[in-house]
Structures are given as structure tokens and as C-alpha cells.
Write a protein that holds these residues in place. Structure first.
Motif, PDB file in Angstrom:
ATOM      1  N   TRP A  36       0.767  -1.137  -0.130  1.00  0.00           N
ATOM      2  CA  TRP A  36       0.026  -0.094  -0.156  1.00  0.00           C
ATOM      3  C   TRP A  36       0.941   1.058  -0.046  1.00  0.00           C
ATOM      4  N   GLU A  39       2.140   1.711  -3.439  1.00  0.00           N
ATOM      5  CA  GLU A  39       1.284   2.142  -4.260  1.00  0.00           C
ATOM      6  C   GLU A  39       0.532   3.532  -4.109  1.00  0.00           C
ATOM      7  N   GLU A  40       0.830   3.918  -2.899  1.00  0.00           N
ATOM      8  CA  GLU A  40       0.578   5.360  -2.526  1.00  0.00           C
ATOM      9  C   GLU A  40       1.460   6.399  -3.123  1.00  0.00           C
ATOM     10  N   GLU A  41       2.919   5.751  -3.122  1.00  0.00           N
ATOM     11  CA  GLU A  41       3.828   6.735  -3.593  1.00  0.00           C
ATOM     12  C   GLU A  41       3.673   6.713  -5.128  1.00  0.00           C
ATOM     13  N   ASP A 138      -8.399   8.173  -5.047  1.00  0.00           N
ATOM     14  CA  ASP A 138      -7.872   6.719  -4.960  1.00  0.00           C
ATOM     15  C   ASP A 138      -6.628   6.884  -3.697  1.00  0.00           C
ATOM     16  N   ALA A 139      -5.854   8.144  -3.743  1.00  0.00           N
ATOM     17  CA  ALA A 139      -4.763   8.422  -2.713  1.00  0.00           C
ATOM     18  C   ALA A 139      -5.491   8.473  -1.468  1.00  0.00           C
ATOM     19  N   LYS A 140      -6.501   9.442  -1.403  1.00  0.00           N
ATOM     20  CA  LYS A 140      -7.199   9.453  -0.011  1.00  0.00           C
ATOM     21  C   LYS A 140      -7.958   8.106   0.539  1.00  0.00           C
ATOM     22  N   LEU A 142      -6.670   5.341  -0.043  1.00  0.00           N
ATOM     23  CA  LEU A 142      -5.477   4.443   0.227  1.00  0.00           C
ATOM     24  C   LEU A 142      -4.771   4.805   1.744  1.00  0.00           C
ATOM     25  N   ARG A 143      -4.720   6.073   1.672  1.00  0.00           N
ATOM     26  CA  ARG A 143      -4.124   6.675   2.990  1.00  0.00           C
ATOM     27  C   ARG A 143      -5.158   6.287   4.190  1.00  0.00           C
TER      28      ARG A 143
END
Length: 208
Positions: A36, A39-41, A138-140, A142-143
Motif C-alpha cells: 500500500w 502504491e500510494e507513492e 484513490d490516494a485518499k 488508500l491513505r
């Protein structure tokens, strides 16, 4: 009884350990956290790339605006200068008026070409903005999952949370509002109006 008392401290110790220590000792949770974070990076990298693309498209649109006004300004100045320096005889004036369709057609085609380019670039900008918004969502998501995993440790339900993340991505429906007049439509209308005004001025300069 003594054996129960001897096993209770390790259990209590495991429960009170920091969630990150629990994750480090659990291969599945550790692997998921690494995945994760990676993926976030990648998502943040795509967000940065999309933002740079949007900035580049906006610069190109600004250049088209400048070129549009410079082209018509220079064209009108050259026509006015040529009309002023030509012989004032009625025959030459009539001939210039009859040939006024040539610069008018050139100005019209150039205007339509620039308007089409502006419209196309505006659509590209709108598409990139939608992609950027999706990447940020998506970033939100995943975070949020990463924070939950770090907070809960081994109590984090892998199947439930991962399935919830996938469901949130798959059920995310892009909103399509009713088509209304936007700023891009007004810009197109403005440029078309200016083009018509330029055609009228060309006719006025050559036939006056």
C-alpha cells in the motif's frame, strides 16, 4: 492455575504491543503495508505528473489566446496600411473591395483553426482534471486504509478492509451533471464574435 498465570502475561503483552511492532511480526500485514505504501507513492507520482500536464496545457491555451489577438491585430494593421497607401482612384478601390473575400476567407479559416485548437486543448484540460480528481480520490482511500492498518495492527481485518477498498473503487461512479453552459463555451462564443467583428472590419477597410 500456575500455568494459566504464566500464559496470561505474554498474551497481555502481545495485546499491548505497538501496532507497528505487531505488523512487523506478521508477514501478511507487513507485506500489505509495504504494498500500500508503494502504491500510494505511485499514485502521488501520477498526481504530480497530471498536475504538470495540466499546467502545460494551460500554457498552450494562453499562447493560443495571444496568437489569436496578435494575428488579427497585425492583419488589420497591414490591411489598413495597404489601403491607406494605395491610390485613391475609384477603380482600384472597387477592385480591392471585390477582392476583399480573399483576406476575409483567410481570416475566417485562421480564426476557426485557432478556435478549434483552443476548444480541443480545453477538452484535454477537462479530461486531465477528471483523471487528477480520480487519482486524488484513490490516494485518499488508500491513505485511510494505511492509517487504519497502522492504528489497529493485527486486529486489522485483511479480508474485510481490502474488500471494502476494492468495493469503494469499483462502485465509484463518476458524476455526470446535466450539460450546461461553461466557461469554455463562453470563450468559444467570444472568439467567434471577435472573428465576425474582424471580418466586418476587413470589409470596412477595403470597401470604404
Amino acid at each position: 492455575m500456575a500455568s494459566d498465570q504464566s500464559t496470561n502475561p505474554p498474551i497481555m503483552e502481545a495485546k499491548t504491543r505497538h501496532p507497528l511492532h505487531q505488523i512487523a511480526d506478521t508477514p501478511t500485514h507487513k507485506l500489505l503495508l509495504k504494498q500500500w505504501l508503494k502504491e500510494e507513492e505511485l499514485i502521488l507520482s501520477r498526481v504530480s505528473h497530471k498536475e504538470s500536464q495540466i499546467d502545460s496545457v494551460r500554457r498552450e491555451i494562453t499562447q493560443l489566446y495571444i496568437f489569436f489577438f496578435l494575428f488579427h491585430s497585425i492583419s488589420l494593421l497591414l490591411l489598413f496600411h495597404a489601403s491607406s497607401s494605395s491610390s485613391p482612384s475609384s477603380a482600384s478601390a472597387s477592385s480591392a473591395c471585390k477582392r476583399s473575400w480573399i483576406p476575409s476567407l483567410c481570416a475566417l479559416l485562421s480564426s476557426l483553426g485557432i478556435i478549434w485548437a483552443v476548444r480541443y486543448k480545453s477538452e484535454v484540460e477537462s479530461h486531465l482534471e477528471k483523471l487528477l480528481e480520480r487519482e486524488k480520490e484513490d490516494a485518499k482511500l488508500l491513505r485511510k486504509c494505511v492509517e487504519e492498518l497502522k492504528k489497529k495492527g493485527i486486529e486489522f481485518d485483511l479480508l474485510k478492509e481490502v474488500d471494502a477498498l476494492r468495493r469503494a473503487k469499483s462502485l465509484r461512479v463518476e458524476s455526470k451533471p446535466v450539460r450546461k453552459w461553461s466557461a469554455r463555451d463562453f470563450v468559444t462564443l467570444f472568439f467567434f464574435s471577435v472573428s465576425c467583428l474582424v471580418l466586418a472590419m476587413i470589409r470596412l477597410i477595403l470597401c470604404d
